[in-house]
Design a protein around this motif. Structure first.
Motif, PDB file in Angstrom:
ATOM      1  N   ARG A   1       0.871  -1.168   0.000  1.00  0.00           N
ATOM      2  CA  ARG A   1       0.000   0.000   0.000  1.00  0.00           C
ATOM      3  C   ARG A   1       0.913   1.225   0.000  1.00  0.00           C
ATOM      4  NH1 ARG A   1      -2.476  -4.101   2.531  1.00  0.00           N
ATOM      5  NH2 ARG A   1      -1.038  -3.972   4.288  1.00  0.00           N
ATOM      6  N   LEU A   2       0.902   1.969  -1.081  1.00  0.00           N
ATOM      7  CA  LEU A   2       1.934   2.967  -1.345  1.00  0.00           C
ATOM      8  C   LEU A   2       1.482   4.391  -1.048  1.00  0.00           C
ATOM      9  CD1 LEU A   2       3.114   1.554  -4.791  1.00  0.00           C
ATOM     10  CD2 LEU A   2       4.145   1.116  -2.539  1.00  0.00           C
ATOM     11  N   HIS A   3       2.417   5.166  -0.525  1.00  0.00           N
ATOM     12  CA  HIS A   3       2.261   6.614  -0.440  1.00  0.00           C
ATOM     13  C   HIS A   3       3.308   7.229  -1.360  1.00  0.00           C
ATOM     14  CE1 HIS A   3       1.421  10.615   1.174  1.00  0.00           C
ATOM     15  NE2 HIS A   3       2.720  10.810   1.051  1.00  0.00           N
ATOM     16  N   ALA A   4       2.863   7.984  -2.362  1.00  0.00           N
ATOM     17  CA  ALA A   4       3.770   8.596  -3.325  1.00  0.00           C
ATOM     18  C   ALA A   4       4.103  10.012  -2.878  1.00  0.00           C
ATOM     19  CB  ALA A   4       3.141   8.607  -4.711  1.00  0.00           C
ATOM     20  N   PHE A   5       5.326  10.213  -2.429  1.00  0.00           N
ATOM     21  CA  PHE A   5       5.743  11.537  -1.980  1.00  0.00           C
ATOM     22  C   PHE A   5       5.881  12.471  -3.189  1.00  0.00           C
ATOM     23  CE2 PHE A   5       7.187   9.074   1.721  1.00  0.00           C
ATOM     24  CZ  PHE A   5       6.732   9.882   2.750  1.00  0.00           C
ATOM     25  N   GLY A   6       5.108  13.555  -3.174  1.00  0.00           N
ATOM     26  CA  GLY A   6       5.236  14.569  -4.210  1.00  0.00           C
ATOM     27  C   GLY A   6       4.488  14.285  -5.496  1.00  0.00           C
ATOM     28  N   ALA A   7       3.557  13.332  -5.504  1.00  0.00           N
ATOM     29  CA  ALA A   7       2.786  13.056  -6.714  1.00  0.00           C
ATOM     30  C   ALA A   7       1.766  14.164  -6.940  1.00  0.00           C
ATOM     31  CB  ALA A   7       2.094  11.705  -6.618  1.00  0.00           C
ATOM     32  N   LYS A   8       1.736  14.663  -8.164  1.00  0.00           N
ATOM     33  CA  LYS A   8       0.852  15.780  -8.489  1.00  0.00           C
ATOM     34  C   LYS A   8      -0.197  15.336  -9.506  1.00  0.00           C
ATOM     35  CE  LYS A   8       4.802  18.828  -7.691  1.00  0.00           C
ATOM     36  NZ  LYS A   8       5.756  17.708  -7.496  1.00  0.00           N
ATOM     37  N   VAL A   9      -0.854  16.309 -10.134  1.00  0.00           N
ATOM     38  CA  VAL A   9      -2.012  16.006 -10.974  1.00  0.00           C
ATOM     39  C   VAL A   9      -1.674  15.044 -12.105  1.00  0.00           C
ATOM     40  CG1 VAL A   9      -3.744  17.017 -12.497  1.00  0.00           C
ATOM     41  CG2 VAL A   9      -3.080  18.216 -10.416  1.00  0.00           C
ATOM     42  N   LEU A  10      -0.615  15.327 -12.842  1.00  0.00           N
ATOM     43  CA  LEU A  10      -0.289  14.482 -13.990  1.00  0.00           C
ATOM     44  C   LEU A  10       0.107  13.078 -13.553  1.00  0.00           C
ATOM     45  CD1 LEU A  10       1.678  16.985 -16.277  1.00  0.00           C
ATOM     46  CD2 LEU A  10      -0.723  16.290 -16.400  1.00  0.00           C
ATOM     47  N   GLY A  11       0.824  12.983 -12.446  1.00  0.00           N
ATOM     48  CA  GLY A  11       1.200  11.669 -11.942  1.00  0.00           C
ATOM     49  C   GLY A  11      -0.008  10.881 -11.495  1.00  0.00           C
ATOM     50  N   LEU A  12      -0.903  11.532 -10.757  1.00  0.00           N
ATOM     51  CA  LEU A  12      -2.107  10.846 -10.288  1.00  0.00           C
ATOM     52  C   LEU A  12      -2.979  10.417 -11.451  1.00  0.00           C
ATOM     53  CD1 LEU A  12      -2.977  13.112  -7.231  1.00  0.00           C
ATOM     54  CD2 LEU A  12      -1.974  10.825  -7.184  1.00  0.00           C
ATOM     55  N   GLY A  13      -2.959  11.191 -12.528  1.00  0.00           N
ATOM     56  CA  GLY A  13      -3.718  10.799 -13.699  1.00  0.00           C
ATOM     57  C   GLY A  13      -3.219   9.508 -14.311  1.00  0.00           C
ATOM     58  N   ARG A  14      -1.959   9.166 -14.046  1.00  0.00           N
ATOM     59  CA  ARG A  14      -1.376   7.944 -14.592  1.00  0.00           C
ATOM     60  C   ARG A  14      -1.574   6.734 -13.680  1.00  0.00           C
ATOM     61  NH1 ARG A  14       2.352   7.560 -18.584  1.00  0.00           N
ATOM     62  NH2 ARG A  14       3.034   9.440 -19.670  1.00  0.00           N
ATOM     63  N   TYR A  15      -1.371   6.914 -12.362  1.00  0.00           N
ATOM     64  CA  TYR A  15      -1.283   5.724 -11.502  1.00  0.00           C
ATOM     65  C   TYR A  15      -2.035   5.865 -10.187  1.00  0.00           C
ATOM     66  CZ  TYR A  15       2.642   8.741 -10.023  1.00  0.00           C
ATOM     67  OH  TYR A  15       3.419   9.810  -9.662  1.00  0.00           O
ATOM     68  N   ALA A  16      -3.083   6.689 -10.161  1.00  0.00           N
ATOM     69  CA  ALA A  16      -3.854   6.851  -8.926  1.00  0.00           C
ATOM     70  C   ALA A  16      -4.395   5.527  -8.419  1.00  0.00           C
ATOM     71  CB  ALA A  16      -4.997   7.841  -9.140  1.00  0.00           C
ATOM     72  N   ASP A  17      -4.746   4.634  -9.332  1.00  0.00           N
ATOM     73  CA  ASP A  17      -5.334   3.359  -8.929  1.00  0.00           C
ATOM     74  C   ASP A  17      -4.311   2.413  -8.321  1.00  0.00           C
ATOM     75  OD1 ASP A  17      -4.507   3.421 -11.836  1.00  0.00           O
ATOM     76  OD2 ASP A  17      -4.720   1.261 -11.555  1.00  0.00           O
ATOM     77  N   ALA A  18      -3.008   2.729  -8.456  1.00  0.00           N
ATOM     78  CA  ALA A  18      -1.959   1.832  -7.960  1.00  0.00           C
ATOM     79  C   ALA A  18      -1.428   2.238  -6.601  1.00  0.00           C
ATOM     80  CB  ALA A  18      -0.806   1.765  -8.965  1.00  0.00           C
ATOM     81  N   ILE A  19      -1.862   3.396  -6.066  1.00  0.00           N
ATOM     82  CA  ILE A  19      -1.339   3.877  -4.789  1.00  0.00           C
ATOM     83  C   ILE A  19      -2.488   4.106  -3.812  1.00  0.00           C
ATOM     84  CG2 ILE A  19       0.640   4.946  -5.931  1.00  0.00           C
ATOM     85  CD1 ILE A  19      -0.682   7.648  -5.555  1.00  0.00           C
ATOM     86  N   SER A  20      -2.118   4.218  -2.541  1.00  0.00           N
ATOM     87  CA  SER A  20      -3.121   4.466  -1.505  1.00  0.00           C
ATOM     88  C   SER A  20      -3.243   5.939  -1.157  1.00  0.00           C
ATOM     89  CB  SER A  20      -2.771   3.675  -0.234  1.00  0.00           C
ATOM     90  OG  SER A  20      -2.882   2.290  -0.457  1.00  0.00           O
ATOM     91  N   SER A  21      -2.143   6.688  -1.298  1.00  0.00           N
ATOM     92  CA  SER A  21      -2.173   8.103  -0.937  1.00  0.00           C
ATOM     93  C   SER A  21      -0.981   8.800  -1.563  1.00  0.00           C
ATOM     94  CB  SER A  21      -2.154   8.278   0.587  1.00  0.00           C
ATOM     95  OG  SER A  21      -0.981   7.710   1.147  1.00  0.00           O
ATOM     96  N   SER A  22      -1.010  10.125  -1.485  1.00  0.00           N
ATOM     97  CA  SER A  22       0.091  10.928  -2.007  1.00  0.00           C
ATOM     98  C   SER A  22       0.060  12.283  -1.325  1.00  0.00           C
ATOM     99  CB  SER A  22      -0.025  11.091  -3.522  1.00  0.00           C
ATOM    100  OG  SER A  22      -1.177  11.830  -3.854  1.00  0.00           O
ATOM    101  N   ASP A  23       1.061  13.086  -1.575  1.00  0.00           N
ATOM    102  CA  ASP A  23       1.070  14.443  -1.025  1.00  0.00           C
ATOM    103  C   ASP A  23       1.633  15.403  -2.050  1.00  0.00           C
ATOM    104  OD1 ASP A  23       4.100  15.299  -0.221  1.00  0.00           O
ATOM    105  OD2 ASP A  23       3.813  13.140  -0.008  1.00  0.00           O
ATOM    106  N   SER A  24       1.246  16.647  -1.934  1.00  0.00           N
ATOM    107  CA  SER A  24       1.732  17.661  -2.859  1.00  0.00           C
ATOM    108  C   SER A  24       1.593  19.034  -2.227  1.00  0.00           C
ATOM    109  CB  SER A  24       0.939  17.623  -4.170  1.00  0.00           C
ATOM    110  OG  SER A  24       1.302  18.698  -5.000  1.00  0.00           O
ATOM    111  N   ALA A  25       2.586  19.876  -2.467  1.00  0.00           N
ATOM    112  CA  ALA A  25       2.521  21.278  -2.049  1.00  0.00           C
ATOM    113  C   ALA A  25       2.268  22.179  -3.255  1.00  0.00           C
ATOM    114  CB  ALA A  25       3.815  21.684  -1.351  1.00  0.00           C
ATOM    115  N   SER A  26       1.860  21.594  -4.372  1.00  0.00           N
ATOM    116  CA  SER A  26       1.699  22.385  -5.590  1.00  0.00           C
ATOM    117  C   SER A  26       0.626  23.461  -5.437  1.00  0.00           C
ATOM    118  CB  SER A  26       1.386  21.475  -6.775  1.00  0.00           C
ATOM    119  OG  SER A  26       0.202  20.751  -6.571  1.00  0.00           O
TER     120      SER A  26
END
Length: 293
Positions: A177-202
């Motif tokens: 169960r993955l947390h992607a540090f620094g994943a933003k809109v374009l990244g989430l558009g690619r692999y949101a279904d493969a991770i559990s959470s992420s963070d962004s200061a964008s």
């Protein structure tokens, strides 16, 4: 001042700062924070100083203080060693050395503070690197698949690339169960279904260049309403890519305007958007984005 994540029960996003920093407005934070997740400021530490200037005991002491004074600490990052080229140039070490230091630090922090929810973080550059780092944890009897969350670091500046998507999916296939540090809109558009959470200061970086919504705000970089508007638009953007998604009336932005789809703003489709998505509802449910309320 350390940035503390202020999230709702439905959200799984984090924002953080170095536990070595001075914490302020503790009573306010205690009232607002329902789920606190702490980053570590490690990129700044290593890229500027080439080393951690706080030791493990000091780090644990800071985490314990935050857990008491703010409460609701859901998880905290360890003192991991990022593997971006800029950081490696500053430390003079290799990817493998940073991986070994990252794993060793997690084991040390776990021994010093078994009661604290410190998560392991995987570091690397290539797909093989990240899987090698995962193997290193496993060789030290850390069952990553049994843990609630495993961080993936050193992807922030390339989070939108096909390589990072492959990294996330490769690790997800191991049952993490993955947390992607620094994943933003374009990244989430690619692999949101493969991770559990992420963070962004964008949202905050963008808000620096937006005039404040009230006389007390010089900009929107720390505005709650602006952050919530960003969160809403991001969720809408992800859901818009789900098969058969039909919004009733699109959610309004922080300034009361209904956001347009990204393709309308840029005239281009999101990279990879032609690809069929896996269970769109699952993407929105599993990747629950930052809310600052």
């Amino acid at each position: 001042m350390t940035k503390a994540a202020i999230v709702t029960p439905a959200s799984k996003h984090a924002s953080g700062g170095s536990p070595g920093a001075t914490l302020t407005s503790t009573s306010i934070a205690r009232c607002l924070v329902r789920h606190l997740k702490l980053g570590n400021g490690g990129f700044t530490e290593l890229s500027m100083h080439g080393r951690w200037r706080i030791d493990e005991r000091g780090y644990v002491a800071a985490l314990r203080r935050y857990a008491i004074e703010i409460s609701h600490l859901e998880w905290a990052a360890p003192m991991d060693h990022m593997t971006e080229s800029r950081v490696l140039a500053r430390t003079g070490a290799t990817v493998r050395v940073h991986q070994n230091r990252t794993v060793a630090n997690y084991l040390r922090l776990r021994d010093l503070a078994p009661e604290l929810p410190i998560i392991p973080v995987l570091q690397g550059q290539s797909i093989a690197d990240y899987n090698r780092c995962a193997d290193l944890y496993e060789r030290h009897d850390v069952d990553l698949a049994a843990l609630p969350l495993v961080g993936v670091g050193s992807v922030c500046r390339r989070q939108h690339t096909a390589e990072v998507e492959q990294i996330m999916r490769s690790l997800s296939a191991r049952g993490y169960r993955l947390h992607a540090f620094g994943a933003k809109v374009l990244g989430l558009g690619r692999y949101a279904d493969a991770i559990s959470s992420s963070d962004s200061a964008s949202w905050s970086f963008r808000g620096r260049y937006v005039p404040g919504c009230s006389p007390s705000h010089r900009s929107e970089s720390n505005c709650l309403r602006f952050a919530l508007g960003w969160h809403t638009r991001l969720l809408t953007s992800l859901r818009a890519e789900e098969p058969g998604y039909r919004p009733d009336r699109g959610p309004t932005s922080a300034r009361g305007k209904r956001p347009r789809a990204s393709s309308q703003r840029t005239g281009r489709t999101r990279p990879g958007s032609q690809r069929p998505r896996q269970a769109g509802a699952r993407a929105a449910a599993r990747t629950q984005i930052l809310r600052a309320s």
